[in-house]
Motif scaffolding. Structure first.
Motif, PDB file in Angstrom:
ATOM      1  N   MET A  71      17.649  38.248  32.644  1.00 54.85           N
ATOM      2  CA  MET A  71      18.165  36.997  33.347  1.00 54.85           C
ATOM      3  C   MET A  71      19.327  37.017  34.011  1.00 54.85           C
ATOM      4  SD  MET A  71      16.713  33.787  33.461  1.00 54.85           S
ATOM      5  CE  MET A  71      16.087  33.126  31.716  1.00 54.85           C
ATOM      6  N   LYS A  72      20.392  37.662  33.111  1.00 53.25           N
ATOM      7  CA  LYS A  72      21.692  37.747  33.884  1.00 53.25           C
ATOM      8  C   LYS A  72      21.712  39.058  34.772  1.00 53.25           C
ATOM      9  CE  LYS A  72      23.986  38.564  29.722  1.00 53.25           C
ATOM     10  NZ  LYS A  72      25.087  38.479  29.098  1.00 53.25           N
ATOM     11  N   GLN A  73      22.494  38.875  35.602  1.00 53.57           N
ATOM     12  CA  GLN A  73      22.629  39.923  36.827  1.00 53.57           C
ATOM     13  C   GLN A  73      24.161  40.347  36.666  1.00 53.57           C
ATOM     14  OE1 GLN A  73      21.136  38.531  40.640  1.00 53.57           O
ATOM     15  NE2 GLN A  73      19.284  37.810  39.945  1.00 53.57           N
ATOM     16  N   HIS A  74      24.279  41.682  37.066  1.00 51.11           N
ATOM     17  CA  HIS A  74      25.571  42.094  37.340  1.00 51.11           C
ATOM     18  C   HIS A  74      25.673  42.784  38.742  1.00 51.11           C
ATOM     19  CE1 HIS A  74      26.266  42.329  32.902  1.00 51.11           C
ATOM     20  NE2 HIS A  74      24.957  42.607  32.861  1.00 51.11           N
ATOM     21  N   ALA A  75      26.886  42.366  39.216  1.00 56.40           N
ATOM     22  CA  ALA A  75      27.306  42.747  40.487  1.00 56.40           C
ATOM     23  C   ALA A  75      28.770  43.767  40.297  1.00 56.40           C
ATOM     24  CB  ALA A  75      27.827  41.729  41.603  1.00 56.40           C
ATOM     25  N   PRO A  76      28.588  45.125  40.413  1.00 59.24           N
ATOM     26  CA  PRO A  76      29.776  45.830  40.076  1.00 59.24           C
ATOM     27  C   PRO A  76      30.951  45.497  40.904  1.00 59.24           C
ATOM     28  CG  PRO A  76      27.940  47.239  40.777  1.00 59.24           C
ATOM     29  CD  PRO A  76      27.433  45.919  40.886  1.00 59.24           C
ATOM     30  N   ALA A  77      30.925  44.869  42.132  1.00 59.65           N
ATOM     31  CA  ALA A  77      32.134  44.531  42.788  1.00 59.65           C
ATOM     32  C   ALA A  77      32.929  43.267  42.087  1.00 59.65           C
ATOM     33  CB  ALA A  77      31.729  43.777  44.275  1.00 59.65           C
ATOM     34  N   ALA A  78      32.034  42.231  41.423  1.00 57.88           N
ATOM     35  CA  ALA A  78      32.579  41.228  40.634  1.00 57.88           C
ATOM     36  C   ALA A  78      33.606  41.804  39.730  1.00 57.88           C
ATOM     37  CB  ALA A  78      31.477  40.577  40.082  1.00 57.88           C
ATOM     38  N   ALA A  79      33.455  42.788  39.094  1.00 55.33           N
ATOM     39  CA  ALA A  79      34.494  43.221  38.108  1.00 55.33           C
ATOM     40  C   ALA A  79      35.652  43.946  38.901  1.00 55.33           C
ATOM     41  CB  ALA A  79      33.729  44.294  37.161  1.00 55.33           C
ATOM     42  N   ARG A  80      35.432  44.350  40.055  1.00 56.35           N
ATOM     43  CA  ARG A  80      36.638  45.111  40.465  1.00 56.35           C
ATOM     44  C   ARG A  80      37.444  44.173  41.496  1.00 56.35           C
ATOM     45  NH1 ARG A  80      32.459  48.723  42.353  1.00 56.35           N
ATOM     46  NH2 ARG A  80      32.420  47.681  44.370  1.00 56.35           N
ATOM     47  N   ASN A  81      36.791  43.057  42.073  1.00 52.73           N
ATOM     48  CA  ASN A  81      37.813  42.191  42.727  1.00 52.73           C
ATOM     49  C   ASN A  81      38.058  40.984  42.041  1.00 52.73           C
ATOM     50  OD1 ASN A  81      35.561  40.247  43.057  1.00 52.73           O
ATOM     51  ND2 ASN A  81      34.952  41.283  44.906  1.00 52.73           N
ATOM     52  N   ARG A  82      37.570  40.631  40.813  1.00 48.79           N
ATOM     53  CA  ARG A  82      38.113  39.174  40.288  1.00 48.79           C
ATOM     54  C   ARG A  82      39.638  39.048  40.047  1.00 48.79           C
ATOM     55  NH1 ARG A  82      34.394  40.438  35.284  1.00 48.79           N
ATOM     56  NH2 ARG A  82      35.934  41.721  33.820  1.00 48.79           N
ATOM     57  N   GLU A  83      40.089  40.166  39.525  1.00 52.27           N
ATOM     58  CA  GLU A  83      41.505  39.751  39.282  1.00 52.27           C
ATOM     59  C   GLU A  83      42.593  39.768  40.494  1.00 52.27           C
ATOM     60  OE1 GLU A  83      42.896  39.266  36.413  1.00 52.27           O
ATOM     61  OE2 GLU A  83      41.080  39.293  35.406  1.00 52.27           O
ATOM     62  N   PRO A  84      42.450  40.486  41.681  1.00 49.57           N
ATOM     63  CA  PRO A  84      43.035  40.114  42.721  1.00 49.57           C
ATOM     64  C   PRO A  84      42.771  38.998  43.339  1.00 49.57           C
ATOM     65  CG  PRO A  84      42.018  42.444  42.998  1.00 49.57           C
ATOM     66  CD  PRO A  84      41.461  41.739  41.837  1.00 49.57           C
ATOM     67  N   ILE A  85      41.414  38.577  43.394  1.00 51.50           N
ATOM     68  CA  ILE A  85      41.037  37.031  43.919  1.00 51.50           C
ATOM     69  C   ILE A  85      41.747  36.171  43.123  1.00 51.50           C
ATOM     70  CG2 ILE A  85      39.300  35.613  44.159  1.00 51.50           C
ATOM     71  CD1 ILE A  85      37.388  37.785  44.709  1.00 51.50           C
ATOM     72  N   ALA A  86      41.741  36.293  41.591  1.00 51.66           N
ATOM     73  CA  ALA A  86      42.405  35.228  40.875  1.00 51.66           C
ATOM     74  C   ALA A  86      43.660  35.162  41.077  1.00 51.66           C
ATOM     75  CB  ALA A  86      42.023  35.706  39.279  1.00 51.66           C
ATOM     76  N   ALA A  87      44.473  36.105  41.359  1.00 52.82           N
ATOM     77  CA  ALA A  87      45.843  36.023  41.534  1.00 52.82           C
ATOM     78  C   ALA A  87      46.117  35.142  42.655  1.00 52.82           C
ATOM     79  CB  ALA A  87      46.428  37.676  41.646  1.00 52.82           C
ATOM     80  N   VAL A  88      45.442  35.238  43.777  1.00 52.62           N
ATOM     81  CA  VAL A  88      45.443  34.075  45.052  1.00 52.62           C
ATOM     82  C   VAL A  88      45.072  32.842  44.581  1.00 52.62           C
ATOM     83  CG1 VAL A  88      45.145  33.778  47.310  1.00 52.62           C
ATOM     84  CG2 VAL A  88      45.185  36.008  46.808  1.00 52.62           C
ATOM     85  N   LEU A  89      43.930  32.637  43.896  1.00 48.49           N
ATOM     86  CA  LEU A  89      43.684  31.468  43.435  1.00 48.49           C
ATOM     87  C   LEU A  89      44.591  30.759  42.592  1.00 48.49           C
ATOM     88  CD1 LEU A  89      39.659  31.838  42.372  1.00 48.49           C
ATOM     89  CD2 LEU A  89      40.721  31.268  44.656  1.00 48.49           C
ATOM     90  N   ALA A  90      45.410  31.435  41.603  1.00 46.67           N
ATOM     91  CA  ALA A  90      46.147  30.630  40.868  1.00 46.67           C
ATOM     92  C   ALA A  90      47.436  30.053  41.694  1.00 46.67           C
ATOM     93  CB  ALA A  90      46.852  31.990  40.084  1.00 46.67           C
TER      94      ALA A  90
END
Length: 197
Positions: A1-20
C-alpha cells in the motif's frame, strides 16, 4: 500500500527550509499532487502548527498517502482528497497556502492552468503558491541532465516536459498572482513562490 519515491527523501530537507521561511505560522496547507505521501508526512511532522491537506487524482497514490498517514498517527495530517488540478471543480474551498512539488512537468499544460486558477479561487490575498521542480529559463543554460529528462518526459507523453518559467509567470499574472521568490535548489531544480495579489 505505501509507496516510496527516492527523490522525496533527497529533496524534502531543502524544500522544508524554504517552506519554513514562506508558510504561515498556522492554517491549512493544501498539497496538490502529493504522490506517495512522503512529503505530506514529513512536512506535517516538521510543521505541527499547520494542518496538512494532501491530494492526488490517482487512487493508488491516495491509498499510499492514507497508509503513511495511518502509520504516523499525526493529528495535523488529513486524509487525502481526490483532486485533479486541471479540473475547475476542486473538493476544497479555502487554504492558507498551496504547495505543488514536481507536477508541472509530468502533466499537461492544462494542469498548470488549473493549478493557478484554483490558487486564485481558494487562497486569500498575500497567501503563497509554492512550486518545486525543474524549469527552463531565458538566459540560463539548461543543465544536460534536465535536457535528457525533458526528452524522456516527452517520449513518454508529448504533452509533458519542462515548462518555460516565463510562461508560468504569465499564467500566474493572468490569475492575479505575482512571483515573489525564485530559489535555486539541488539537482537543477527551482523553488518558486507566487503570492495572490
Amino acid at each position: 500500500m505505501k509507496q516510496h519515491a527516492p527523490a522525496a527523501a533527497r529533496n524534502r530537507e531543502p524544500i522544508a527550509a524554504v517552506l519554513a521561511e514562506e508558510l504561515p505560522a498556522t492554517g491549512l496547507v493544501l498539497e496538490v499532487a502529493s504522490g506517495t505521501g512522503e512529503h505530506a508526512l514529513a512536512f506535517a511532522r516538521r510543521f505541527p502548527t499547520l494542518i496538512w491537506q494532501p491530494s492526488d487524482p490517482n487512487a493508488a497514490a491516495r491509498d499510499s498517502i492514507a497508509a503513511w498517514r495511518e502509520e504516523s498517527g499525526l493529528d495535523n495530517l488529513r486524509s487525502p482528497l481526490a483532486l485533479d488540478a486541471a479540473s475547475a471543480a476542486w473538493p476544497i474551498a479555502y487554504a492558507d497556502a498551496l504547495l505543488c512539488i514536481n507536477m508541472l512537468h509530468i502533466s499537461p499544460w492544462e494542469a498548470a492552468e488549473g493549478l493557478f486558477a484554483g490558487a486564485a479561487r481558494i487562497l486569500p490575498q498575500g497567501a503563497p503558491l509554492l512550486l518545486y521542480g525543474p524549469y527552463r529559463e531565458e538566459d540560463v543554460a539548461t543543465a544536460p541532465s534536465n535536457e535528457a529528462f525533458d526528452a524522456s518526459l516527452k517520449a513518454r507523453n508529448p504533452a509533458w516536459g519542462l515548462r518555460d518559467l516565463a510562461a508560468v509567470d504569465r499564467l500566474a499574472e493572468r490569475n492575479g498572482l505575482g512571483r515573489a521568490r525564485r530559489t535555486v535548489m539541488p539537482a537543477n531544480n527551482l523553488m518558486l513562490i507566487y503570492r495572490k495579489q
